[in-house]
Write a protein that holds these residues in place. Structure first.
Motif, PDB file in Angstrom:
ATOM      1  N   SER A 165       0.836  -1.195   0.000  1.00  0.00           N
ATOM      2  CA  SER A 165       0.000   0.000   0.000  1.00  0.00           C
ATOM      3  C   SER A 165       0.877   1.253   0.000  1.00  0.00           C
ATOM      4  O   SER A 165       1.813   1.366   0.799  1.00  0.00           O
ATOM      5  CB  SER A 165      -0.906   0.014   1.235  1.00  0.00           C
ATOM      6  OG  SER A 165      -1.726   1.167   1.238  1.00  0.00           O
ATOM      7  N   LYS A 178       3.697   2.797  -6.099  1.00  0.00           N
ATOM      8  CA  LYS A 178       3.190   3.326  -7.366  1.00  0.00           C
ATOM      9  C   LYS A 178       3.765   2.510  -8.512  1.00  0.00           C
ATOM     10  O   LYS A 178       4.949   2.164  -8.501  1.00  0.00           O
ATOM     11  CB  LYS A 178       3.588   4.795  -7.540  1.00  0.00           C
ATOM     12  CG  LYS A 178       3.082   5.705  -6.431  1.00  0.00           C
ATOM     13  CD  LYS A 178       3.565   7.136  -6.623  1.00  0.00           C
ATOM     14  CE  LYS A 178       3.111   8.033  -5.480  1.00  0.00           C
ATOM     15  NZ  LYS A 178       3.515   9.449  -5.690  1.00  0.00           N
ATOM     16  N   ALA A 218      -5.879  -1.389  -6.955  1.00  0.00           N
ATOM     17  CA  ALA A 218      -6.480  -0.365  -6.088  1.00  0.00           C
ATOM     18  C   ALA A 218      -6.850  -0.901  -4.709  1.00  0.00           C
ATOM     19  O   ALA A 218      -6.614  -0.212  -3.700  1.00  0.00           O
ATOM     20  CB  ALA A 218      -7.692   0.260  -6.775  1.00  0.00           C
ATOM     21  N   ALA A 257      -1.272   2.660  -6.652  1.00  0.00           N
ATOM     22  CA  ALA A 257      -1.745   3.508  -7.748  1.00  0.00           C
ATOM     23  C   ALA A 257      -0.957   3.230  -9.023  1.00  0.00           C
ATOM     24  O   ALA A 257       0.231   2.905  -8.979  1.00  0.00           O
ATOM     25  CB  ALA A 257      -1.616   4.983  -7.367  1.00  0.00           C
ATOM     26  N   LEU A 305      -4.121   7.556  -5.449  1.00  0.00           N
ATOM     27  CA  LEU A 305      -5.166   6.626  -5.888  1.00  0.00           C
ATOM     28  C   LEU A 305      -6.304   7.338  -6.609  1.00  0.00           C
ATOM     29  O   LEU A 305      -7.032   6.719  -7.388  1.00  0.00           O
ATOM     30  CB  LEU A 305      -5.703   5.831  -4.698  1.00  0.00           C
ATOM     31  CG  LEU A 305      -4.839   4.659  -4.225  1.00  0.00           C
ATOM     32  CD1 LEU A 305      -5.387   4.084  -2.931  1.00  0.00           C
ATOM     33  CD2 LEU A 305      -4.761   3.579  -5.300  1.00  0.00           C
ATOM     34  N   THR A 316      -5.456   7.049 -10.229  1.00  0.00           N
ATOM     35  CA  THR A 316      -4.999   5.761 -10.716  1.00  0.00           C
ATOM     36  C   THR A 316      -5.700   5.353 -12.005  1.00  0.00           C
ATOM     37  O   THR A 316      -6.901   5.565 -12.178  1.00  0.00           O
ATOM     38  CB  THR A 316      -5.170   4.662  -9.647  1.00  0.00           C
ATOM     39  OG1 THR A 316      -4.457   3.486 -10.067  1.00  0.00           O
ATOM     40  CG2 THR A 316      -6.633   4.307  -9.421  1.00  0.00           C
TER      41      THR A 316
END
Length: 219
Positions: A116, A119, A160, A165, A203, A206
């Motif tokens: 989490s 990217k 997600a 992202a 996000l 994204t």
């Protein structure tokens, strides 16, 4: 300080990205099929990687052994020009393997290194845009970039829930070996703009398709 992994890092945009992230103190993991004197002199971590080869991707995953990657930049790409009258299907397949399937293989292979807040960036091209195509030609390159745009869109949905992202990023028309030295700006200029877009990514954006200069590109 972030850990940034870049594919196709031995020259052009990939090398410029390595320089910019390294200069600001980030840990850079540079990957490429063959290094270059410029990359060797940079003093970053270098790994051999063929993005089309699942065994090569697996070897990289083992070498990294679960290390966290904050930013994964799928930059490796090839360009072979063609026209309807002179199509080279072997070259088209190569572009599809490198440009479209390469980012998918690398991202899947390094899922264990993402968490989490990580990217995933795919360096794509506005030449993969349906709406932006006003000139035709370049069948293999356009098709491969349109395909990787779908790869990125899929990844955005699938990643997600894990807080990861995804950004589809067009660097602009950059003067590199790939473009035969033609373009609107140098790799160093494009890189700085790309880094700014990557830093801005959350996000909320994204799966979106952006020009390095900061405007969204239509699909």
């Amino acid at each position: 300080m972030a850990t940034v992994l870049i594919t196709g890092a031995n020259r052009g945009i990939g090398l410029a990205l390595c320089k910019d992230f390294h200069a600001r103190g980030d840990t850079v993991i540079a990957t490429c099929r063959n290094s270059s004197p410029e990359l060797d002199q940079l003093g970053v971590e270098i790994h051999t990687l063929d993005v089309t080869d699942t065994d090569s991707v697996a070897a990289l995953s083992r070498a990294l052994d679960g290390r966290l990657i904050d930013v994964l930049i799928n930059n490796a790409g090839v360009l072979y020009g063609d026209t309807l009258q002179a199509l080279n299907y072997e070259a088209m397949e190569t572009q599809f393997q490198v440009n479209a399937l390469g980012p998918l293989k690398v991202t899947q292979g390094l899922l264990g290194n993402l968490q989490s807040g990580s990217k995933v960036v795919i360096v794509t091209s506005r030449m993969g845009s349906m709406a932006d195509n006003t000139s035709g030609r370049s069948y293999g390159y356009r098709v491969s970039k349109a395909a990787v745009n779908m790869v990125g869109t899929n990844l955005a949905h699938d990643l997600a829930p894990d807080g990861i992202a995804v950004l589809l990023l067009h660097p602009g028309y950059v003067r590199t070996g790939m473009t035969g030295g033609r373009g609107n700006w140098e790799a160093e200029e494009a890189s700085k703009a790309m880094v700014a877009r990557i830093d801005e990514l959350t996000l909320k954006q994204t799966g979106s398709f952006w020009h390095a200069e900061g405007q969204q590109i239509p699909w």
